[in-house]
Design a protein around this motif. Structure first.
Motif, short mmCIF file in Angstrom:
data_model
loop_
_atom_site.label_atom_id
_atom_site.label_comp_id
_atom_site.label_asym_id
_atom_site.label_seq_id
_atom_site.Cartn_x
_atom_site.Cartn_y
_atom_site.Cartn_z
N ASP A 89 1.04 -1.00 -0.03
CA ASP A 89 0.06 0.25 0.10
C ASP A 89 0.66 1.71 0.10
O ASP A 89 1.93 0.93 -0.96
N ILE A 90 0.36 2.71 0.58
CA ILE A 90 1.28 3.69 0.56
C ILE A 90 2.51 3.68 1.06
O ILE A 90 3.12 2.58 2.20
N SER A 91 3.69 4.39 0.10
CA SER A 91 5.06 4.04 0.52
C SER A 91 5.18 4.51 1.55
O SER A 91 4.09 5.85 1.64
N TRP A 92 6.56 4.40 1.84
CA TRP A 92 6.99 5.46 3.28
C TRP A 92 7.21 6.80 2.95
O TRP A 92 7.72 7.52 3.60
N ILE A 93 7.67 6.41 1.98
CA ILE A 93 7.48 8.04 1.00
C ILE A 93 6.84 9.34 0.48
O ILE A 93 6.89 9.75 0.42
N ASP A 94 5.70 8.49 0.59
CA ASP A 94 4.49 8.97 0.55
C ASP A 94 3.95 9.19 2.23
O ASP A 94 2.36 8.97 1.85
N ALA A 95 4.35 8.88 3.29
CA ALA A 95 3.50 9.95 4.00
C ALA A 95 3.09 7.73 4.23
O ALA A 95 2.29 7.86 5.13
N GLY A 96 3.06 6.96 3.74
CA GLY A 96 3.01 5.99 4.48
C GLY A 96 3.57 4.25 5.26
O GLY A 96 4.72 5.48 6.03
N LEU A 97 3.13 3.87 5.47
CA LEU A 97 4.01 2.95 6.05
C LEU A 97 4.75 1.35 5.60
O LEU A 97 5.42 0.89 6.49
N ALA A 98 4.25 1.37 4.39
CA ALA A 98 5.17 0.03 3.70
C ALA A 98 6.50 0.65 3.79
O ALA A 98 7.39 1.64 3.28
N PRO A 99 7.40 -1.11 3.94
CA PRO A 99 8.92 -0.74 4.06
C PRO A 99 9.20 -0.68 2.17
O PRO A 99 10.40 -0.08 2.85
N THR A 100 8.95 -0.52 1.98
CA THR A 100 8.93 -0.53 0.30
C THR A 100 8.82 1.01 -0.83
O THR A 100 8.11 1.44 -0.10
N ARG A 101 9.79 1.23 -1.26
CA ARG A 101 9.69 2.11 -2.00
C ARG A 101 9.01 2.42 -3.23
O ARG A 101 8.20 3.55 -3.27
#
Lengths: 211, 414
Positions: free
Chosen positions: B44-56
């Motif tokens: 789901d939402i990547s950390w780089i888009d303020a999500g919690l997913a660990p992938t880019r």
């Protein structure tokens, strides 16, 4: 390779030379040591003429890795790679450092006998050895650890064995050639200590360097 | 993306030209990597888009600019050089940034004791994976959790002095190296591990780059960390206390190598500046490399540390974190194949409400790279990751999830 099969000897003006002297070098485990430098040293020996000897930097390695150089000869360093090398040595016979850009050539006169370990300050794995020799009686052992000197002078002589992987005597083993040994016409030198790990020049990471 | 690329290349040309003219007589070397990706991810939402997913990358990504890195090396004199790495990313934050910039003093050894020094901003010498240009990985594409974190949050701005004993040049079998670094501008480090957890990607954070933090209940809230900006900048100085790092390593010529690394940013955990908190982060790291054969290399890294932020009596964060991986890479004539297994864990030792920092996971990574020639490569990678990330509950998402991500990269090295 040409050194492995080249055996340089000179017939001296001196008369009583002994015919054929065989040296065998064995590792601590009894197996033969190939490529060991065997040399005979004595007072006032005539030296071979100084030469120009090539030592290239090619594919991020020193090539050849072992170079035998008569005292006073010139080593010609040529960088055939596309990258710069920073050749250095802090060995006693030759303390020097210089950068070589691609295609550059540099001459260095080897004026002191002994072992010169060469490194590259940029490519850590590059490693080579120059043996500067103050004798004309020398050569490298073959695959069976043997080398034969066709003629040796009757004067007092010391036998020296050297190889980058020898631990005994910090890389050099010496033995005085006694009368008995001369009469036997052969000597076997067995190393006491295990060899150092292989000195192959294997790049840790080669794909940054487009050679 | 194309526009950004053109902008990047033009500004880069200007930079390179201006540097080049100022070091006209110095030796210059420019190298780089351009890496274009096709991505298939179910995160789901990547950390780089303020999500919690660990992938880019996330489920909505299909093509991406993986890496656009240019590294410049200026040899000023025999011993002195200047190194700079700049990169372009087409995801969040400013598009062009400086990854590393430092002056290095590396004289040719005059005896078996070889001294070297560095000053500037640089990565700690920890990663065994990121040996490519601009600290990129050769194979696989994605860094392990440990090195992902180093690429995000851990950068030393300061000086490093190292002393090496060149055993191999002196007829011995072991080389010894030790180093000491003093650094600033790394005080908020640890936030990402607490507020997102360990991640796995190849996106470095650049100097001055700010990243949006997930909208957790405690961020900027009166009930939690009121002074925390919603944007996170790991490379700032909060308390004017320098940190230190030290390392010790031994390596056998053509044999195994072992390295210990200690990092402590000595941050004051109750300090705040420019809406960034000081996080007192320290860790111990061990790395091991072993060339099984000329073509086979085994590497492993282990990291364990802790981070503390805030007054212990009030809302605060106190985490312990650890991770390790083991990776085997086999090199064929044109191929490199790599397999990696890793686990990672964040333990929450505080009782701050609505701030559950726990995370636990493991991942398998399979990477393959085919070198078409010296310049062009095609790389493929598959990652299967399973984790429990307790902060997901604040977004009404399941804590326990599994992700997979496949990537295909077209790489040009110059």
């Amino acid at each position: 390779m040409r050194y492995a099969i080249t055996l340089i000897f000179l017939l001296f003006g001196l008369v009583n030379s002994v015919l054929g002297f065989d040296v065998e070098v064995l590792r601590a485990n009894g197996k033969p040591l190939a490529g060991a430098l065997v040399s005979l040293h004595g007072e006032g020996m005539v030296l071979p003429e100084s030469q120009h000897i090539e030592l290239n930097q090619r594919e991020l390695r020193f090539d050849p890795q072992i170079t035998l150089v008569p005292l006073g000869s010139t080593v010609v360093f040529t960088n055939e790679d596309k990258v710069t090398h920073h050749v250095y040595s802090f060995s006693k016979p030759w303390r020097e450092q210089f950068r070589l850009k691609k295609g550059e050539i540099r001459n260095a006169v080897m004026g002191t006998a002994g072992e010169v370990a060469l490194g590259c300050n940029i490519h850590d794995w590059m490693l080579a050895y120059i043996y500067v020799l103050d004798t004309s009686l020398y050569g490298l052992t073959d695959e069976d650890g043997h080398i034969q000197f066709s003629a040796i002078p009757s004067q007092a002589l010391t036998l020296k064995i050297r190889h980058p992987r020898i631990r005994d005597g910090r890389g050099a083993v010496s033995q005085v050639l006694s009368t008995e040994l001369r009469e036997e016409n052969r000597v076997t030198i067995k190393l006491k200590r295990k060899l150092l790990p292989k000195r192959d020049q294997i790049p840790t990471d080669d794909d940054e360097y487009l050679y | 993306m194309l526009l950004k690329l053109v902008k990047f290349l033009s500004s880069l040309l200007v930079t390179v030209f201006s540097f080049y003219t100022s070091f006209l007589y110095a030796e210059t070397r420019i190298s780089g990597l351009l890496d274009l990706r096709a991505v298939d991810s179910n995160t789901d939402i990547s950390w780089i888009d303020a999500g919690l997913a660990p992938t880019r990358f996330a489920a909505d990504d299909d093509v991406a600019l993986g890496q656009a890195v240019i590294a410049a090396h200026w040899q000023i004199s025999n011993a002195l050089s200047l190194d700079g790495v700049t990169s372009l990313y087409d995801d969040a934050g400013n598009s062009i940034g400086i990854n590393e910039l430092y002056i290095k003093y590396a004289p040719a050894p005059r005896n078996p004791w070889h001294i070297q020094a560095k000053a500037g901003s640089f990565f700690p010498e920890i990663s065994l994976e990121n040996t490519g240009v601009g600290w990129t990985s050769r194979v696989p594409l994605t860094n392990s959790a440990i090195n992902t974190w180093i690429g995000e949050e851990v950068k030393l701005s300061g000086v490093q002095v190292s002393l090496q004993n060149l055993g191999k040049m002196a007829g011995r079998e072991w080389d010894f190296t030790s180093s000491l670094s003093l650094f600033v501008n790394n005080d908020p480090t640890g936030s990402m591990l607490a507020w997102r957890g360990w991640a796995m990607h190849d996106r470095q954070l650049r100097l001055g780059e700010e990243i949006a933090i997930a909208d957790l209940p405690t961020i900027g809230s009166e009930m939690g960390f009121e002074n925390q900006s919603p944007y996170y900048d790991p490379f700032t100085e909060v308390d004017d206390r320098p940190g230190y790092a030290l390392s010790m390593s031994i390596k056998k010529t053509r044999g195994p190598g072992l390295k210990y690394y200690r990092y402590d940013n000595r941050a004051n955990p109750v300090s705040v500046r420019d809406r960034q908190y000081g996080w007192h982060t320290r860790f111990d790291h061990l790395s091991f490399s072993y060339p099984l054969r000329t073509s086979t290399r085994v590497i492993a890294q282990w990291l364990s540390g802790s981070s503390l932020m805030g007054f212990k009596t009030e809302e605060h964060v106190d985490i312990h974190f650890s991770a390790w991986f083991l990776s085997v890479t086999e090199k064929f004539t044109h191929f490199r194949l790599s397999i990696r297994y890793e686990t990672f864990n964040v333990e929450d030792r505080d009782r701050t409400p609505m701030d559950d920092n726990r995370q636990k996971g493991d991942a398998w990574t399979l990477g393959l790279r085919y070198d078409v020639n010296k310049s062009f490569s095609v790389a493929a990678e598959y990652i299967a990751l399973k984790e429990k990330n307790y902060a997901r509950k604040y977004f009404n998402q399941p804590i326990d999830i599994g992700f997979s991500q496949s990537q295909l990269a077209f790489q040009w090295r110059f």
